[in-house]
Design a protein around this motif. Structure first.
Motif, PDB file in Angstrom:
ATOM      1  N   VAL A  93       0.827  -1.203   0.000  1.00 16.27           N
ATOM      2  CA  VAL A  93       0.000   0.000   0.000  1.00 16.27           C
ATOM      3  C   VAL A  93       0.869   1.264   0.000  1.00 16.27           C
ATOM      4  CG1 VAL A  93      -1.670   1.326   1.368  1.00 16.27           C
ATOM      5  CG2 VAL A  93      -2.011  -1.113   1.019  1.00 16.27           C
ATOM      6  N   GLY A 149     -11.136  -5.433  -6.035  1.00 16.06           N
ATOM      7  CA  GLY A 149     -11.736  -4.115  -5.850  1.00 16.06           C
ATOM      8  C   GLY A 149     -11.218  -3.165  -6.920  1.00 16.06           C
ATOM      9  N   ASP A 152      -8.334   2.202  -7.303  1.00  7.89           N
ATOM     10  CA  ASP A 152      -7.874   3.182  -6.308  1.00  7.89           C
ATOM     11  C   ASP A 152      -7.574   2.504  -4.966  1.00  7.89           C
ATOM     12  OD1 ASP A 152     -10.467   2.657  -5.725  1.00  7.89           O
ATOM     13  OD2 ASP A 152     -11.108   4.755  -5.498  1.00  7.89           O
ATOM     14  N   LYS A 153      -7.879   1.215  -4.872  1.00  4.64           N
ATOM     15  CA  LYS A 153      -7.513   0.453  -3.670  1.00  4.64           C
ATOM     16  C   LYS A 153      -6.232  -0.310  -3.994  1.00  4.64           C
ATOM     17  CE  LYS A 153     -12.205   0.370  -2.117  1.00  4.64           C
ATOM     18  NZ  LYS A 153     -13.161   0.593  -3.219  1.00  4.64           N
ATOM     19  N   ARG A 155      -4.112  -1.989  -2.526  1.00  2.00           N
ATOM     20  CA  ARG A 155      -3.751  -3.303  -2.001  1.00  2.00           C
ATOM     21  C   ARG A 155      -3.931  -4.403  -3.067  1.00  2.00           C
ATOM     22  NH1 ARG A 155      -5.592  -7.973   0.328  1.00  2.00           N
ATOM     23  NH2 ARG A 155      -5.724  -7.267   2.456  1.00  2.00           N
ATOM     24  N   TRP A 156      -4.859  -4.154  -4.009  1.00  3.84           N
ATOM     25  CA  TRP A 156      -5.112  -5.179  -5.018  1.00  3.84           C
ATOM     26  C   TRP A 156      -3.990  -5.280  -6.040  1.00  3.84           C
ATOM     27  CZ3 TRP A 156      -8.138  -8.382  -3.022  1.00  3.84           C
ATOM     28  CH2 TRP A 156      -9.218  -7.969  -2.237  1.00  3.84           C
ATOM     29  N   LYS A 283      -9.275   2.290   8.062  1.00  3.42           N
ATOM     30  CA  LYS A 283      -8.833   3.611   7.570  1.00  3.42           C
ATOM     31  C   LYS A 283      -7.800   4.235   8.518  1.00  3.42           C
ATOM     32  CE  LYS A 283     -12.791   6.394   9.264  1.00  3.42           C
ATOM     33  NZ  LYS A 283     -12.291   6.552  10.610  1.00  3.42           N
ATOM     34  N   LYS A 288      -5.958   5.094   3.825  1.00  4.77           N
ATOM     35  CA  LYS A 288      -6.244   5.175   2.395  1.00  4.77           C
ATOM     36  C   LYS A 288      -7.501   4.365   2.148  1.00  4.77           C
ATOM     37  CE  LYS A 288      -1.753   5.808   0.371  1.00  4.77           C
ATOM     38  NZ  LYS A 288      -0.861   5.506  -0.670  1.00  4.77           N
ATOM     39  N   ASN A 289      -7.965   4.414   0.924  1.00  3.40           N
ATOM     40  CA  ASN A 289      -9.042   3.534   0.496  1.00  3.40           C
ATOM     41  C   ASN A 289      -8.585   2.097   0.680  1.00  3.40           C
ATOM     42  OD1 ASN A 289     -11.263   4.752  -0.491  1.00  3.40           O
ATOM     43  ND2 ASN A 289     -10.372   5.163  -2.513  1.00  3.40           N
ATOM     44  N   PHE A 290      -9.119   1.398   1.622  1.00  2.00           N
ATOM     45  CA  PHE A 290      -8.625   0.037   1.836  1.00  2.00           C
ATOM     46  C   PHE A 290      -9.793  -0.915   1.938  1.00  2.00           C
ATOM     47  CE2 PHE A 290      -7.129  -3.593   4.288  1.00  2.00           C
ATOM     48  CZ  PHE A 290      -5.914  -3.853   3.674  1.00  2.00           C
ATOM     49  N   GLU A 291      -9.633  -2.098   1.423  1.00  2.00           N
ATOM     50  CA  GLU A 291     -10.639  -3.113   1.711  1.00  2.00           C
ATOM     51  C   GLU A 291      -9.944  -4.443   1.922  1.00  2.00           C
ATOM     52  OE1 GLU A 291     -13.562  -3.545  -1.357  1.00  2.00           O
ATOM     53  OE2 GLU A 291     -12.061  -3.620  -2.933  1.00  2.00           O
TER      54      GLU A 291
END
Ligand SMILES: NC(=O)c1ccc[n+]([C@@H]2O[C@H](COP(=O)([O-])OP(=O)(O)OC[C@H]3O[C@@H](n4cnc5c(N)ncnc54)[C@H](O)[C@@H]3O)[C@@H](O)[C@H]2O)c1
Length: 324
Positions: A93, A149, A152-153, A155-156, A283, A288-291
């Motif tokens: 990230v 996702g 903008d996430k 992590r993907w 968050k 950040k935008n995280f899922e």
């Protein structure tokens, strides 16, 4: 007559899985191991002095992406086990650009040389490639669909990068007859794993030993299947020596899932810690935008069928080994 040793090139061999694999192969006596590692997350300390001094090991502390002798090294080995990568949710990230470049370009180079010199490759992929598809009672099969996702996430990017590497391998297999095995690891844990990049079990055990609060991300109901590193290494070894396994993809993981809440409780109990558990929203951790994915449980029937082996060490035993 003395048997010639089988020459294995392990990229990322000073990392967590790579160092266990190297120790395992050295113990078998009929392998010689060359390691390439840039020491970004790996360390010489992951090997014993005896291992480092062994006549069967060569250690090259250089970056794969900047190593003029890489082609020669690939050419001089029989099997390449490609573990080197940028790993850990936090690293991915916060250092996405370098991680993406590293995880794609290093594999690209290795595949090109393996194909050119007809060398076999075992590639470390990840359960992350399934994305966030896992729900209900379903387990993940090697042929399951995937779902990520939005871009903008960040992590993907790790999952997509590794998935892209898998496609690369498939294309090389098809066009150039490359021989490869893809290993999808599910949360490999054990003694010596570093906590710096968001690995949950070493984080919990370090903090529990200091009686510090264990921070559970999100509501803690998300589950994972923790797999002992020694069992993962045994699976790599068995697959490597199973003719039919070449050109296949395998889930490598435990079938037992545990929620992160329960993991925290178990670590506290096993370490007799006075730590408290605190839940914090994603968050506040990643800013950040995280899922996250709710669950990630492998179907390992294919692994069982090919090598007749199941990683089945209990989570209590794994925690005990990790915290000691
Ligand atoms: N540990 C897990 O739970 C897990 C789960 C799924 C997939 N994997 C995959 O398994 C592999 C090994 O993971 P690990 O847990 O041992 O991580 P690790 O960070 O301990 O090991 C990676 C090693 O690669 C080295 N490295 C990274 N980029 C390099 C480069 N460009 N040149 C040379 N060396 C480089 C690092 O210094 C480190 O020693 C990785 O490919 C990872 O994506 C691990």
């Amino acid at each position: 007559m003395k048997r010639k040793k089988i020459k294995i090139l392990v990229t990322g061999g000073l990392g967590f899985i790579g160092s266990y694999l190297t120790k395992f192969l050295l113990k078998k006596k009929n392998y010689s191991v060359t390691i390439i590692d840039n020491l970004s997350t790996g360390s010489l300390k992951n090997l014993s002095k005896k291992d480092i001094k062994s006549k069967d090991i060569t250690i090259i502390t250089k970056d794969i992406n900047n190593l003029p002798i890489l082609e020669k090294l690939v050419k001089n080995h029989e099997i390449i086990i490609h573990l080197a990568a940028s790993v850990g949710v936090k690293k991915i990230v916060y250092d996405s650009l370098n991680s993406i470049i590293n995880n794609i370009s290093s594999t690209e180079k290795i595949l090109k040389y393996c194909s050119k010199h007809k060398k076999k490759i075992m590639f470390a992929s990840t359960s992350e490639v399934y994305g966030k598809i896992n729900s209900g009672k379903k387990t993940l099969k090697e042929t399951s669909d995937v779902m990520y996702g939005s871009s903008d996430k960040l992590r993907w990017s790790y999952a997509v990068g590794k998935f892209f590497d898998e496609f690369y391998i498939k294309a090389y297999q098809e066009k150039k007859k490359l021989k490869a095995i893809t290993l999808r690891f599910f949360n490999i844990v054990g003694k010596g794993q570093i906590a710096n990049y968001g690995m949950v079990l070493p984080n919990f055990s370090n903090n529990a030993k200091k009686n510090k609060t264990l921070l559970v991300h999100g509501n803690g109901n998300q589950t994972r299947n923790f797999t002992c590193v020694k069992e993962a290494v045994k699976a790599i070894y068995l697959l490597m020596n199973t003719k039919k396994a070449w050109n296949e993809t395998f889930n490598i993981g435990s079938e037992v899932q545990i929620s992160i809440n329960n993991l925290a409780k178990k670590v506290i109990k096993i370490t007799s810690s006075k730590s408290k558990i605190k839940k914090i929203p994603y968050k506040d951790v990643y800013n950040k935008n995280f899922e996250d994915m709710y669950k990630r449980t492998p179907d390992i029937s294919k692994l069982k069928k090919f090598i007749n082996y199941t990683p089945n060490k209990t989570i209590d035993k794994i925690i005990r080994e990790t915290v000691n």
